[in-house]
Design a protein around this motif. Structure first.
Motif, PDB file in Angstrom:
ATOM      1  N   ARG A  80      -8.719 -64.611  97.136  1.00 60.82           N
ATOM      2  CA  ARG A  80      -7.685 -63.802  97.762  1.00 60.82           C
ATOM      3  C   ARG A  80      -7.576 -64.194  99.226  1.00 60.82           C
ATOM      4  N   THR A  94      -2.108 -63.546  99.051  1.00 59.21           N
ATOM      5  CA  THR A  94      -2.193 -64.459  97.914  1.00 59.21           C
ATOM      6  C   THR A  94      -3.428 -64.154  97.087  1.00 59.21           C
ATOM      7  N   ARG A  95      -3.250 -64.193  95.767  1.00 66.12           N
ATOM      8  CA  ARG A  95      -4.395 -64.033  94.871  1.00 66.12           C
ATOM      9  C   ARG A  95      -4.335 -65.095  93.785  1.00 66.12           C
ATOM     10  N   GLN A 100      -3.621 -67.838  87.204  1.00 68.84           N
ATOM     11  CA  GLN A 100      -2.616 -66.842  87.559  1.00 68.84           C
ATOM     12  C   GLN A 100      -2.525 -66.664  89.078  1.00 68.84           C
ATOM     13  N   THR A 102      -0.567 -64.773  92.390  1.00 65.66           N
ATOM     14  CA  THR A 102       0.242 -63.674  92.921  1.00 65.66           C
ATOM     15  C   THR A 102       0.527 -63.945  94.387  1.00 65.66           C
ATOM     16  N   ALA A 104       2.481 -62.035  97.557  1.00 62.38           N
ATOM     17  CA  ALA A 104       3.122 -60.801  97.994  1.00 62.38           C
ATOM     18  C   ALA A 104       3.584 -60.934  99.439  1.00 62.38           C
ATOM     19  N   ALA A 111       7.205 -59.517  95.630  1.00 60.82           N
ATOM     20  CA  ALA A 111       5.994 -60.158  95.131  1.00 60.82           C
ATOM     21  C   ALA A 111       6.390 -61.053  93.958  1.00 60.82           C
ATOM     22  N   LEU A 113       4.805 -63.379  90.658  1.00 55.55           N
ATOM     23  CA  LEU A 113       3.635 -63.518  89.804  1.00 55.55           C
ATOM     24  C   LEU A 113       3.915 -64.526  88.699  1.00 55.55           C
ATOM     25  N   LEU A 228       0.525 -53.956  95.015  1.00 56.26           N
ATOM     26  CA  LEU A 228       1.912 -54.281  94.654  1.00 56.26           C
ATOM     27  C   LEU A 228       2.814 -53.052  94.621  1.00 56.26           C
ATOM     28  N   LEU A 233       9.052 -56.976  91.910  1.00 49.89           N
ATOM     29  CA  LEU A 233       8.286 -58.033  91.264  1.00 49.89           C
ATOM     30  C   LEU A 233       9.221 -59.048  90.610  1.00 49.89           C
ATOM     31  N   LEU A 236       7.188 -66.086  89.307  1.00 49.56           N
ATOM     32  CA  LEU A 236       6.846 -67.082  90.321  1.00 49.56           C
ATOM     33  C   LEU A 236       7.871 -68.223  90.366  1.00 49.56           C
TER      34      LEU A 236
END
Length: 242
Positions: A80, A94-95, A100, A102, A104, A111, A113, A228, A233, A236
């Protein structure tokens, strides 16, 4: 955990941190790695977790971005990043959790994903795909003090590793990704590079510098959770350059 950052500050650091990481890919010429005292190194010990403040500089196309933030990492594939603006607000968060991703952007209320393979090349954030590979930097068994070796890494991909004075100073992939490791320190018996200079296959360059890192401490699950709530949403694949 002994981190000097409050968790609320982490959320504000996420967006800026990613920008910082991208900037970390920006590198100058390869420099020699100075000798350091390795008497405290514990053979076989690895970085299992990492938490650190960071400064990041990114060059992507015509963009040059720098900033500060915070990063947490758990081996093998959780990370993260929180990037902050000069005013302390979150620019980006960022995760990565396996494949996967994410992203934001609290300021715009958005965000994104999806699988990291869906990240459009034109966004200038392809360096994200490198981070798990970059942070896994273990010296191969029976590696020479100086020279170049090849191995199949944890992702099942062949990589080329350059060593100097017993330290990994560079890794590269046939697909064009490259990372240079600089300014090593010994933390909790582990050799840790304090500066990472990365270049993606698309030409994005990032320089990432760790600030007061801590390794192998317990990281609670919420440290890897991106808030989130209240954000719109999107997949990506529709992300546009920011």
């Amino acid at each position: 955990m002994r981190n000097r950052f409050h968790f609320k500050q982490i959320s504000s650091l996420a967006h800026l941190l990613w920008l910082v990481l991208l900037t970390a890919l920006f590198s100058g010429c390869v420099t020699s790695t100075p000798r350091l005292d390795t008497s405290q190194v514990v053979p076989g010990r690895k970085v299992e977790t990492l938490s650190s403040g960071v400064t990041v500089a990114l060059h992507s196309g015509e963009k040059n971005i720098s900033g500060r933030g915070f990063m947490v990492y758990r081996r093998p594939d959780q990370m993260r990043l929180i990037m902050l603006s000069p005013f302390g607000t979150t620019v980006m968060e960022t995760r990565l959790d396996g494949p996967q991703l994410t992203l934001a952007y609290p300021a715009s209320g958005e965000a994104f994903l999806g699988n990291i393979r869906e990240l459009p090349a034109a966004t200038g954030q392809q360096g994200l795909a490198m981070l798990q590979w970059v942070l896994a930097a273990d010296i191969p068994a029976n590696a020479p003090q100086n020279g170049v070796v090849e191995q199949i890494n944890e992702r099942g991909v062949k990589e080329q590793i350059t060593l100097k004075q017993g330290l990994i100073v560079e890794k590269s992939l046939a697909s064009g990704e490259q990372v240079r490791y600089r300014n090593y320190a010994v933390l909790d018996g582990v050799l840790v590079p304090m500066e990472l200079q990365m270049e993606s296959a698309e030409g994005d360059r990032i320089r990432l510098t760790l600030e007061e890192p801590e390794i192998n401490t317990e990281l609670e699950p919420q440290m890897f959770a991106v808030p989130l709530q209240g954000l719109r949403l999107y997949p990506l694949s529709v992300l546009k350059p920011k």
